[in-house]
Structures are given as structure tokens and as C-alpha cells.
Write a protein that holds these residues in place. Structure first.
Motif, short mmCIF file in Angstrom:
data_model
loop_
_atom_site.label_atom_id
_atom_site.label_comp_id
_atom_site.label_asym_id
_atom_site.label_seq_id
_atom_site.Cartn_x
_atom_site.Cartn_y
_atom_site.Cartn_z
N THR A 231 -44.25 -96.71 -40.25
CA THR A 231 -43.72 -95.69 -39.35
C THR A 231 -43.07 -94.58 -40.16
O THR A 231 -42.82 -94.71 -41.36
N ARG A 233 -39.53 -92.66 -39.97
CA ARG A 233 -38.23 -92.85 -39.34
C ARG A 233 -37.32 -91.66 -39.64
O ARG A 233 -37.26 -91.15 -40.76
N GLN A 287 -34.00 -93.51 -36.26
CA GLN A 287 -34.94 -93.71 -35.16
C GLN A 287 -36.39 -93.55 -35.61
O GLN A 287 -36.72 -92.64 -36.35
N ILE A 288 -37.26 -94.43 -35.12
CA ILE A 288 -38.69 -94.30 -35.41
C ILE A 288 -39.26 -93.15 -34.61
O ILE A 288 -39.13 -93.10 -33.39
N TYR A 384 -41.10 -96.11 -43.29
CA TYR A 384 -40.40 -97.35 -42.93
C TYR A 384 -41.41 -98.35 -42.42
O TYR A 384 -42.18 -98.07 -41.49
#
Length: 389
Positions: A231, A233, A287-288, A384
Motif C-alpha cells: 500500500t 500510506r 492512513q492507507i 507499507y
């Protein structure tokens, strides 16, 4: 949080850096304007509902026992659910108001395209000088709703339903109740509507956080025997202008992440950003933003927007779908930011979802600080890896 805190910031920050009641300045206008002012051209449906509710609520405050209940509730909680509050009263006038309030809740949900089974949205909060419960119960505060974005005055009502103008040059010297929509609750419900509408048109599907899988490329740098996913992030983010007028208080920010899904169709994922409240403030959400297992190409775009209060989420989803369904996979990454911006009707750029900024060509390998295309937002991102349990 009463995310529209609109008049709290109207009556405390600047507007209320200063709003003074003209009636308290010896220039009472109630006698000159006993009725509510006629709606101005361009008043939003939600603003009109808030105003009507504020006036009806003000009339109920003539009842002393009810005033005590309201005083205790608003001093104990920053933002009070009006529907829940009225359920605790047996006063006839309050019961009548509750019937009006129930209709207003239905109207707000419809105006925002939220459908049925939505949590109650209308809230009341207290602003003005500090008072204790006994002192507040002995007064009969005016009741106001947040003004439209271009308003020069704020209209508040007394317990007789008479309209008073609040002057934006002096601080108020009496308590004022503020009625408005809980913007964050509305936004949460609204993004679910968008997800549902887009999924029905094949533009959004369940993400890999529920059914994790990793591509061969991911697996090369992923832990052995792991079926997790990579991901992008957000480690920090800040916005110079949150597109929220100062008198409306905190922003209701959200993001639309776009790219081509693994099936080769345009994909849109919504991301709520409830922590982004104020301009020129750096937030550290962790936060993703992008789940790369959802996308075919190693590039995606992100558009940041802010809901100014009158957004119809169902209409927004349909407008997005109408434009994005015309875009086909050409075997390479295609920027989708412009298509999203072009999907917004002209009327939505005033007191509706405001364009905040956009980020083109985010890749799985993107790290560090990026400045948005409009130089309004700045965020720092990192790679991430989300491991499977």
C-alpha cells in the motif's frame, strides 16, 4: 463531532470573532422583522432546512423545564443529537417540535442523497460567553443556523420566532444555540452511497483488505509465504486552504483514488479523512491511501475534496459514473483526475463538494513529500506492506 460546527466558528472564531446581537446593542431589529427573512435565491436545500429547524427549536425554549434540559445537555456535550434530546421531554410543545424534527431529518437525508436508514443528522451546540447550567437555564438564548458561504449576517430566532440579525463585527454577549448537520456523520454515510453506486456500475469492488492477494512483483519483495499486499500510506498531510469558510468550522475532507482495476476497468476508491479539520495544520494519520492489489498498473491518482454541506452523494456518484464509464483501458496508465473534475456540475463548486487538490501518478514505490497539482495540499507518503494474518 458536530462537523459543521458552522456557527460555533461563526459565533466564536471570526464571525464570532465577533457576532453581536443587534438587539443587545440598542438597535433591535426584531420589531422591524417579526417574521423570518425570505429565502435568498441560491439558498441551499440543507441550509433552508437548518434555518427552519432553528426557528422551530427557538420557540420551544419558552418552556422553563425544557430550557433546563437543553442547557444541561449542551454544557455536557459539545454537539447534541436533537432527535435524541427531544425524546427525553414530555412537554407538549417539544413533542410537536419532535414531529417537525423527524420530517426535517428525512428532508436532510433526501437532500444529501443518503437514502433511508441514516443516523440522525441534526445537532445543536452552544456558543458565546461561558456560563453554568443554572445561569444558562435562566436565560432564553437565541437560536441560529449556519449562514450560507456568502452571507454577510447570521439570522437567529428568539422564543417568539422573531428574527434577529447577528452583526459580524462584535462578539456576542449572550449564549446562542446553533443548529446544523453533523457533517462527519453525513460524509461517512455519503461515501457508503458512492461506494454502493459505483460498485453497481462496476467502478468499485471489494478491496483486498478483505481478500488479500499479492502479485508476483509484490511477492518478490514481500515476506516469504505471505499473501499480504503493498500500500501507499500517508504519514503526514497538510492543506493551505480546506475550502471551508471560517464560520463553518471544521472541514469534511475525503479522497477519491482512481486507476484501472485488475479487470481493466476504471476503479474509484473513497477515502475519508476526518482528521483534516483546519488549514495550515499538519496531521499525521498513518492512513492507507492506495491498496495496490486493487490496481492493474503501478500508477494511480488521488483527488481531495471537501463537502461544504449540501452535497448530494447519490448525484455525485452518478455524475462520476457517467464520465468514467466512457474511459477504457488502452494498455497503459491514463490520468483520471481531469475526468473526475470535469464530472462536477458547475453548481457544485459553490457550497458543495469543493475541489481541494489532486495528486497524479502515485506509484507503489512513491515515498517522501509530494505537493498537489494545485499547490494547495502537501503530503508525505511511504510504502507499507500489509501482512496477512
Amino acid at each position: 463531532m458536530f462537523a459543521e460546527r458552522r456557527l460555533r466558528a461563526a459565533l466564536t472564531a471570526l464571525a464570532l470573532s465577533g457576532l453581536a446581537l443587534t438587539t443587545l446593542q440598542g438597535t433591535a431589529r426584531a420589531a422591524d422583522a417579526p417574521a423570518a427573512p425570505a429565502p435568498r435565491a441560491g439558498d441551499s436545500p440543507v441550509a433552508s432546512i437548518e434555518d427552519t429547524t432553528a426557528r422551530a427549536f427557538a420557540r420551544t425554549l419558552a418552556e422553563p423545564a425544557w430550557r433546563e434540559q437543553v442547557a444541561a445537555a449542551t454544557l455536557a456535550d459539545e454537539d447534541v443529537d436533537l432527535l435524541a434530546l427531544t425524546a427525553k421531554s414530555r412537554t407538549a410543545s417539544v413533542k410537536a417540535f419532535r414531529s417537525t424534527l423527524t420530517g426535517a431529518e428525512t428532508d436532510v437525508a433526501r437532500a444529501k442523497g443518503l437514502g433511508k436508514d441514516v443516523p440522525s443528522l441534526l445537532r445543536v451546540s452552544l456558543t458565546g460567553p461561558s456560563v453554568n447550567a443554572a445561569g444558562l437555564a435562566r436565560t432564553t438564548p437565541l437560536v441560529a443556523s449556519a449562514p450560507d458561504e456568502d452571507a454577510e449576517v447570521v439570522v437567529a430566532y428568539d422564543s417568539a420566532g422573531r428574527a434577529h440579525e447577528l452583526d459580524a463585527t462584535k462578539a456576542p454577549d449572550q449564549p446562542v444555540y446553533v443548529v446544523g448537520v453533523d457533517g462527519q456523520t453525513a460524509l461517512t454515510a455519503g461515501l457508503k452511497v458512492i461506494d454502493r453506486e459505483l460498485a453497481a456500475r462496476g467502478l468499485s469492488r471489494p478491496d483486498a483488505t478483505t481478500t488479500p492477494s499479492a502479485s508476483a512483483a509484490d511477492s518478490a519483495s514481500a515476506p516469504a509465504a505471505d499473501s499480504g499486499f503493498w500500500t501507499t500510506r500517508i504519514t503526514s498531510i497538510g492543506v493551505a486552504d480546506v475550502k471551508e469558510p471560517f464560520f463553518k468550522g471544521d472541514a469534511e475532507m475525503f479522497g477519491l483514488v482512481t486507476g484501472f482495476g485488475t479487470d481493466g476497468k476504471v476503479r474509484v476508491d473513497t477515502v475519508t479523512m476526518p482528521y483534516v479539520d483546519d488549514a495550515n495544520t499538519t496531521y499525521y494519520p498513518g492512513q492507507i491511501l492506495v491498496n495496490w492489489s486493487n490496481y492493474k498498473y503501478n500508477l494511480a491518482d488521488a483527488v481531495l475534496m471537501e463537502d461544504d454541506g449540501d452535497t448530494n452523494y447519490s448525484s455525485l456518484a452518478k455524475a462520476l459514473a457517467a464520465v468514467l464509464l466512457t474511459i477504457t483501458d488502452q494498455g497503459a496508465y491514463i490520468p483520471l483526475v481531469d475526468a473526475i473534475v470535469d464530472a462536477m456540475p458547475t453548481s457544485w463548486w459553490t457550497d458543495d463538494p469543493d475541489y481541494v487538490d489532486s495528486f497524479y501518478t502515485l506509484a507503489r514505490e512513491t515515498t517522501g513529500t509530494r505537493v498537489g497539482a494545485s499547490a494547495n495540499a502537501r503530503m508525505t507518503v511511504e510504502r507499507y506492506y500489509v501482512s496477512a494474518l
